[in-house]
Every structure is written in C-alpha cells, then in structure tokens.
Design a protein around this motif. Structure first.
Motif, PDB file in Angstrom:
ATOM      1  N   GLU A  51     -38.962 -21.910 -74.355  1.00 50.02           N
ATOM      2  CA  GLU A  51     -39.343 -22.019 -72.990  1.00 50.02           C
ATOM      3  C   GLU A  51     -38.294 -21.339 -71.933  1.00 50.02           C
ATOM      4  O   GLU A  51     -38.221 -20.430 -71.248  1.00 50.02           O
ATOM      5  CB  GLU A  51     -39.891 -23.119 -72.525  1.00 50.02           C
ATOM      6  CG  GLU A  51     -41.063 -23.766 -73.061  1.00 50.02           C
ATOM      7  CD  GLU A  51     -42.334 -22.958 -72.752  1.00 50.02           C
ATOM      8  OE1 GLU A  51     -42.167 -21.968 -71.666  1.00 50.02           O
ATOM      9  OE2 GLU A  51     -43.196 -23.072 -73.382  1.00 50.02           O
ATOM     10  N   ASN A  55     -37.327 -17.985 -69.936  1.00 51.40           N
ATOM     11  CA  ASN A  55     -37.095 -17.979 -68.476  1.00 51.40           C
ATOM     12  C   ASN A  55     -35.872 -16.814 -68.022  1.00 51.40           C
ATOM     13  O   ASN A  55     -35.791 -16.218 -67.223  1.00 51.40           O
ATOM     14  CB  ASN A  55     -36.967 -19.362 -67.876  1.00 51.40           C
ATOM     15  CG  ASN A  55     -38.267 -19.959 -67.855  1.00 51.40           C
ATOM     16  OD1 ASN A  55     -39.284 -19.561 -67.617  1.00 51.40           O
ATOM     17  ND2 ASN A  55     -38.253 -21.504 -67.559  1.00 51.40           N
ATOM     18  N   HIS A  59     -37.111 -14.361 -65.683  1.00 55.32           N
ATOM     19  CA  HIS A  59     -37.047 -14.642 -64.666  1.00 55.32           C
ATOM     20  C   HIS A  59     -35.195 -14.330 -64.040  1.00 55.32           C
ATOM     21  O   HIS A  59     -35.133 -14.126 -62.896  1.00 55.32           O
ATOM     22  CB  HIS A  59     -36.927 -16.255 -64.204  1.00 55.32           C
ATOM     23  CG  HIS A  59     -38.478 -16.422 -64.494  1.00 55.32           C
ATOM     24  ND1 HIS A  59     -39.562 -15.990 -63.961  1.00 55.32           N
ATOM     25  CD2 HIS A  59     -39.019 -17.565 -65.197  1.00 55.32           C
ATOM     26  CE1 HIS A  59     -40.563 -16.383 -64.386  1.00 55.32           C
ATOM     27  NE2 HIS A  59     -40.144 -17.265 -65.056  1.00 55.32           N
ATOM     28  N   GLY A 109     -42.823 -24.276 -68.452  1.00 52.53           N
ATOM     29  CA  GLY A 109     -41.600 -24.255 -69.097  1.00 52.53           C
ATOM     30  C   GLY A 109     -40.516 -25.370 -68.346  1.00 52.53           C
ATOM     31  O   GLY A 109     -39.989 -25.753 -69.163  1.00 52.53           O
TER      32      GLY A 109
END
Ligand SMILES: Nc1ncnc2c1ncn2[C@@H]1O[C@H](COP(=O)(O)OP(=O)(O)O)[C@@H](O)[C@H]1O
Ligand SMILES: [Mg+2]
Lengths: 138, 133
Positions: A51, A55, A59, A109
């Motif tokens: 997770e 990210n 992101h 997440g």
C-alpha cells in the motif's frame, strides 16, 4: 522522535514503476522471513508495504523504500521508511481517513497500513515530499 | 505483453493467478476477462487465488470490479482458495470484498457456479431459449 531504535542493517529499494512495487513486496517478504515473523505477521507487513509503496509511486511521483532492522532493548523490529519528493500531504488527518482518496483508489492504504503495523509516522510538507516511517516489532 | 492465461471449460472461464501481479497486469486481466466473457458467452468465472501471498486494496478492488463487470454481462464470479493469513489481513486493512462470492477450493467453487447458473437458467426458462434439460 517517537519511533526509535538502533539501526543494525539497511537496504534501499527504488520505487519508480509498478514492477518496483512488486519488488518492494518481495524484498519485504524476504526480510520478514529472515527475521522469523509469523506467517500472519509477514502477510500484514508485506500488505502494508504494498500500500505504502504504491502511494510513493502514484501520489508521490516515485521515491524509495529503506528497510532497516532496528533494535530497542530486547525488542527487534522491521522499520520501513518510504520517501518521495512529491506534492506532500496537506491534511494528514483527512488523508488517514478510510475511504478518503484524491485519486481513484479505495482510500484504505494509509489507515489500513497503520492498523497493520505497530508504529506509524508521517513527515510531510506541502510541496516538499512525504516520508512515512513505520515499524512492526517482533 | 505479459498476460494471465484464461482457460475456457464449457460455459465457464477459469483463471489461476500464479504470479505476484503488478497493477497493470491486474488491469489487463480485468479487460481480458471482460472480452472473454462476451466472446465465450460465459456464465461463470472462477478465479483461483490460492497462490497469492497477499491481496492489497488494489488487487481486492480489481477482484470486486471483475465480479461486478461479470454480473452486468450475466455471469457469476467466484474467488477460491484465499489463504487464511490473507483473509485476516484483508479484514484489518478494511476491505470486506463486498459482492464477491468466495469458496474454499476449486471444487466447491465450481459446484457453486453450477448451482447458481442452473437456477438462473431455470428462472429464465420462460423465454424458451434454452435447449438443455
Ligand atoms: N506519498 C504521498 N504523497 C502525497 N499524497 C499522498 C501520499 N500518500 C498518500 N497520499 C494522499 O493520501 C490519500 C489517501 O491515501 P490512501 O489511503 O493510500 O488511499 P488511495 O491511495 O487509495 O487514494 C491519497 O489519495 C493522497 O491524496
Ligand atoms: Mg493508496
């Protein structure tokens, strides 16, 4: 800092593509096996790493994972530190909420990996990247 | 391009996930399954995840998407063989896999598909488009 311990050994894994997230899972699996975590613990740690690694990629625009064996008194733990130089997280409390996403994910997440690990710390500044440090103790 | 094989057995499609899938591979599987359900006019999809050592929120969502996409195309999906450690972790992660039928192994998964598909065909019988007995 809340998360402490003496670092005994480290390894760094770059995260720049979705196959690196697979590599993150594989390296974390090997460390958890070597540290003799139980199968359920291994599964939790690898899932959290997957997770957080995703990210970092999606992101954070890419970054890296540092794995570390940390020792605190009689305790031994696996520390995972995900860092990127991406946009940062403006509202940490909001980002931690289950179901909150600024992308197309499920928003599980951050909250989920905090539950799967023992310690969880976010260090971020808008515009200046994000570092997430998390530990699972044995 | 790397792909996960989809086997056809009569009205059913069988997928065994044997590799640690990266996200793009999971999305490719989702697309391939959609196409194969239409092509094969499949009534059931069985996905064997007994080799998967983790299911994170992305893989979980992909499985849920496959199931709801299949339902729209009038096919049932069953996910079989989830390892106990994976199931425990999924709950703590916060994923309940809503709308996904699970079974312990391939045999009970196939049995579930046969029963559901038969029931479905019986209730569709009014349209008279089935020649099976
Ligand atoms: N490394 C990161 N850099 C910037 N923003 C992040 C990072 N990690 C998480 N976030 C923010 O927190 C939100 C929630 O993350 P998460 O719980 O993993 O859900 P999801 O990834 O499904 O969106 C993300 O949508 C994003 O806005
Ligand atoms: Mg995420």
């Amino acid at each position: 800092m809340a998360i402490s311990g003496t670092v005994q050994k480290t390894e760094t894994v770059p995260i720049v593509s979705s196959s690196d997230v697979v590599l993150v899972r594989q390296r974390v699996r090997i460390w958890t096996t070597e540290m003799k975590f139980s199968l359920v613990e291994q599964t939790k740690i690898v899932t959290a790493a997957s997770e957080l690694g995703r990210n970092t990629l999606e992101h954070g625009g890419g970054g890296s994972l540092e794995l570390a064996l940390v020792v605190n008194g009689a305790r031994q733990g696996l520390r995972l530190r995900f860092s990127d130089k991406g946009p940062g997280i403006v509202d940490i409390a909001l980002a931690m909420k289950d179901g909150y996403t600024t992308g197309s994910g499920l928003g599980l997440g951050l909250g989920g990996s905090k539950r799967l690990m023992n310690e969880f710390e976010i260090d971020t500044k808008p515009g200046d990247g994000t570092t997430i440090t998390t530990i699972r103790w044995k | 391009m790397e792909r996960i094989p989809i086997l056809r057995m009569g009205n059913y499609l069988l997928v065994t996930i044997q590799v640690d899938m990266h996200d793009k591979l999971a999305l490719t599987l989702q697309d391939d399954l959609t196409n194969r359900i239409i092509e094969a006019n499949a009534k059931g999809v069985l996905i064997d995840i007994s080799s998967l050592e983790i299911v994170d929120s992305f893989i979980g969502r992909t499985l849920a998407n496959i199931a709801s996409m299949a339902r729209v195309l009038d096919a049932e999906t069953v996910v079989v063989g989830m390892q106990p450690a994976v199931a425990i972790t999924l709950v703590e992660l916060g994923m309940s896999l809503p709308g996904i039928r699970t079974a312990l192994n391939v045999e009970s998964g196939m049995e579930y598909l046969r029963e559901t598909v038969e029931d479905h065909e019986e209730s569709d019988g009014d349209f008279g488009d089935s020649t099976e007995d």
